[in-house]
Scaffold this motif. Structure first.
Motif, mmCIF file in Angstrom:
data_model
loop_
_atom_site.group_PDB
_atom_site.id
_atom_site.type_symbol
_atom_site.label_atom_id
_atom_site.label_comp_id
_atom_site.label_asym_id
_atom_site.label_seq_id
_atom_site.Cartn_x
_atom_site.Cartn_y
_atom_site.Cartn_z
ATOM 1 N N ARG A 121 -1.470 5.873 -0.653
ATOM 2 C CA ARG A 121 -0.566 4.870 -1.252
ATOM 3 C C ARG A 121 -1.171 4.306 -2.531
ATOM 4 O O ARG A 121 -0.470 4.097 -3.517
ATOM 5 C CB ARG A 121 -0.269 3.751 -0.258
ATOM 6 C CG ARG A 121 0.813 4.098 0.739
ATOM 7 C CD ARG A 121 1.314 2.888 1.493
ATOM 8 N NE ARG A 121 0.286 2.241 2.281
ATOM 9 C CZ ARG A 121 0.053 2.493 3.570
ATOM 10 N NH1 ARG A 121 0.789 3.360 4.211
ATOM 11 N NH2 ARG A 121 -0.898 1.866 4.205
ATOM 12 N N PHE A 122 -2.460 4.053 -2.505
ATOM 13 C CA PHE A 122 -3.146 3.556 -3.691
ATOM 14 C C PHE A 122 -3.026 4.564 -4.837
ATOM 15 O O PHE A 122 -2.720 4.201 -5.968
ATOM 16 C CB PHE A 122 -4.624 3.289 -3.365
ATOM 17 C CG PHE A 122 -5.435 2.884 -4.555
ATOM 18 C CD1 PHE A 122 -5.342 1.603 -5.074
ATOM 19 C CD2 PHE A 122 -6.292 3.789 -5.163
ATOM 20 C CE1 PHE A 122 -6.083 1.236 -6.182
ATOM 21 C CE2 PHE A 122 -7.036 3.430 -6.276
ATOM 22 C CZ PHE A 122 -6.932 2.149 -6.783
ATOM 23 N N GLN A 124 -0.737 6.894 -5.223
ATOM 24 C CA GLN A 124 0.661 6.957 -5.643
ATOM 25 C C GLN A 124 1.004 5.772 -6.545
ATOM 26 O O GLN A 124 1.651 5.935 -7.582
ATOM 27 C CB GLN A 124 1.572 6.970 -4.410
ATOM 28 C CG GLN A 124 3.029 7.096 -4.721
ATOM 29 C CD GLN A 124 3.866 7.110 -3.443
ATOM 30 O OE1 GLN A 124 3.481 6.566 -2.412
ATOM 31 N NE2 GLN A 124 5.019 7.748 -3.513
ATOM 32 N N GLU A 125 0.557 4.589 -6.164
ATOM 33 C CA GLU A 125 0.834 3.399 -6.970
ATOM 34 C C GLU A 125 0.117 3.487 -8.318
ATOM 35 O O GLU A 125 0.668 3.118 -9.356
ATOM 36 C CB GLU A 125 0.402 2.137 -6.218
ATOM 37 C CG GLU A 125 0.713 0.847 -6.923
ATOM 38 C CD GLU A 125 2.199 0.587 -7.123
ATOM 39 O OE1 GLU A 125 2.526 -0.292 -7.931
ATOM 40 O OE2 GLU A 125 3.046 1.257 -6.492
ATOM 41 N N ARG A 126 -1.100 3.985 -8.317
ATOM 42 C CA ARG A 126 -1.848 4.148 -9.568
ATOM 43 C C ARG A 126 -1.121 5.110 -10.503
ATOM 44 O O ARG A 126 -0.987 4.852 -11.699
ATOM 45 C CB ARG A 126 -3.246 4.653 -9.272
ATOM 46 C CG ARG A 126 -4.090 4.837 -10.495
ATOM 47 C CD ARG A 126 -5.464 5.308 -10.139
ATOM 48 N NE ARG A 126 -6.208 5.593 -11.344
ATOM 49 C CZ ARG A 126 -7.459 5.976 -11.365
ATOM 50 N NH1 ARG A 126 -8.116 6.117 -10.249
ATOM 51 N NH2 ARG A 126 -8.054 6.214 -12.501
ATOM 52 N N ARG A 128 2.062 5.759 -10.507
ATOM 53 C CA ARG A 128 3.277 5.081 -10.965
ATOM 54 C C ARG A 128 2.955 4.122 -12.103
ATOM 55 O O ARG A 128 3.646 4.091 -13.124
ATOM 56 C CB ARG A 128 3.946 4.323 -9.812
ATOM 57 C CG ARG A 128 5.290 3.704 -10.197
ATOM 58 C CD ARG A 128 5.813 2.747 -9.140
ATOM 59 N NE ARG A 128 5.009 1.540 -8.988
ATOM 60 C CZ ARG A 128 5.009 0.509 -9.850
ATOM 61 N NH1 ARG A 128 5.751 0.548 -10.929
ATOM 62 N NH2 ARG A 128 4.262 -0.553 -9.633
ATOM 63 N N LEU A 129 1.885 3.359 -11.951
ATOM 64 C CA LEU A 129 1.493 2.401 -12.989
ATOM 65 C C LEU A 129 1.045 3.106 -14.268
ATOM 66 O O LEU A 129 1.341 2.639 -15.371
ATOM 67 C CB LEU A 129 0.389 1.481 -12.474
ATOM 68 C CG LEU A 129 0.827 0.470 -11.417
ATOM 69 C CD1 LEU A 129 -0.383 -0.255 -10.849
ATOM 70 C CD2 LEU A 129 1.831 -0.522 -11.985
ATOM 71 N N GLU A 132 4.202 4.202 -15.969
ATOM 72 C CA GLU A 132 4.864 3.031 -16.549
ATOM 73 C C GLU A 132 4.124 2.557 -17.794
ATOM 74 O O GLU A 132 4.742 2.216 -18.805
ATOM 75 C CB GLU A 132 4.903 1.913 -15.506
ATOM 76 C CG GLU A 132 5.687 0.695 -15.929
ATOM 77 C CD GLU A 132 5.733 -0.339 -14.815
ATOM 78 O OE1 GLU A 132 5.254 -1.474 -15.056
ATOM 79 O OE2 GLU A 132 6.229 -0.021 -13.725
#
Length: 176
Positions: A121-122, A124-126, A128-129, A132
């Motif tokens: 999850r970390f 995946q979020e990284r 995504r960021l 962005e």
């Protein structure tokens, strides 16, 4: 489905961790040593690597350092595991090499799965960021370009107006 590479020189550990993780959630590959792990990573993409610290020929620390040195593999989270834990300096060496987590054997299935999920999850979020951030950087670049173009156009209009009015009134007309 997340692709996980498990690296350990002990066949029984590879089988156990593979048994823990195989199923609908993870696709598991194994490697029996450091060189085999680097070969596997060169041939395929992995979302996470479980890496034994103590192995003959090339230990986990060296494998992790090599992964971190490559732009293609530097973002893959590495979780170290070991049956040998001298002191907290071992953990620091692992983190300095690029590990995101460190487990001591024996490892319980629930703990292993939970830590893997958190790291995935970390990651995946990284990602995504980072995407962005790249989009925002491109938007800022475009805004700067438009702003520069508008400034140049304003200066051109001032110069044209100054030429037409003989220098008087151009500032009042454009600014006022």
């Amino acid at each position: 489905m997340a692709r996980i590479l498990i690296v350990d020189d002990a066949e029984q550990n590879l089988l156990l961790y593979e048994l823990y993780l195989k199923g609908d959630e993870f696709e598991v590959s194994t490697a029996g040593g450091g060189k085999e792990a680097l070969d596997a990573v060169a041939k395929g993409d992995f979302d996470l690597i479980l890496l034994d610290v103590v192995m003959p020929e090339m230990d986990g620390i060296e494998v992790c350092r090599r992964l971190q040195a490559s732009a293609r593999t530097a973002s893959i989270p590495v979780i170290f595991f070991t049956g040998r834990l001298k002191d907290s300096s071992d953990r620091q060496v692992a983190y300095d090499a690029g590990a995101v987590d460190y487990l001591t054997k024996p490892i319980e299935k629930q703990e292993l799965v939970a830590r893997i999920r958190v790291m995935l999850r970390f990651r995946q979020e990284r990602s995504r960021l980072e995407a962005e951030n790249a989009e925002l950087a491109e938007a800022v670049r475009k805004i700067k370009s438009v702003s520069l173009g508008a400034s140049e156009e304003l200066e051109d209009r001032r110069a044209l107006l100054n030429a037409r009015t003989g220098g008087e009134g151009a500032t009042m007309i454009l600014d006022g």
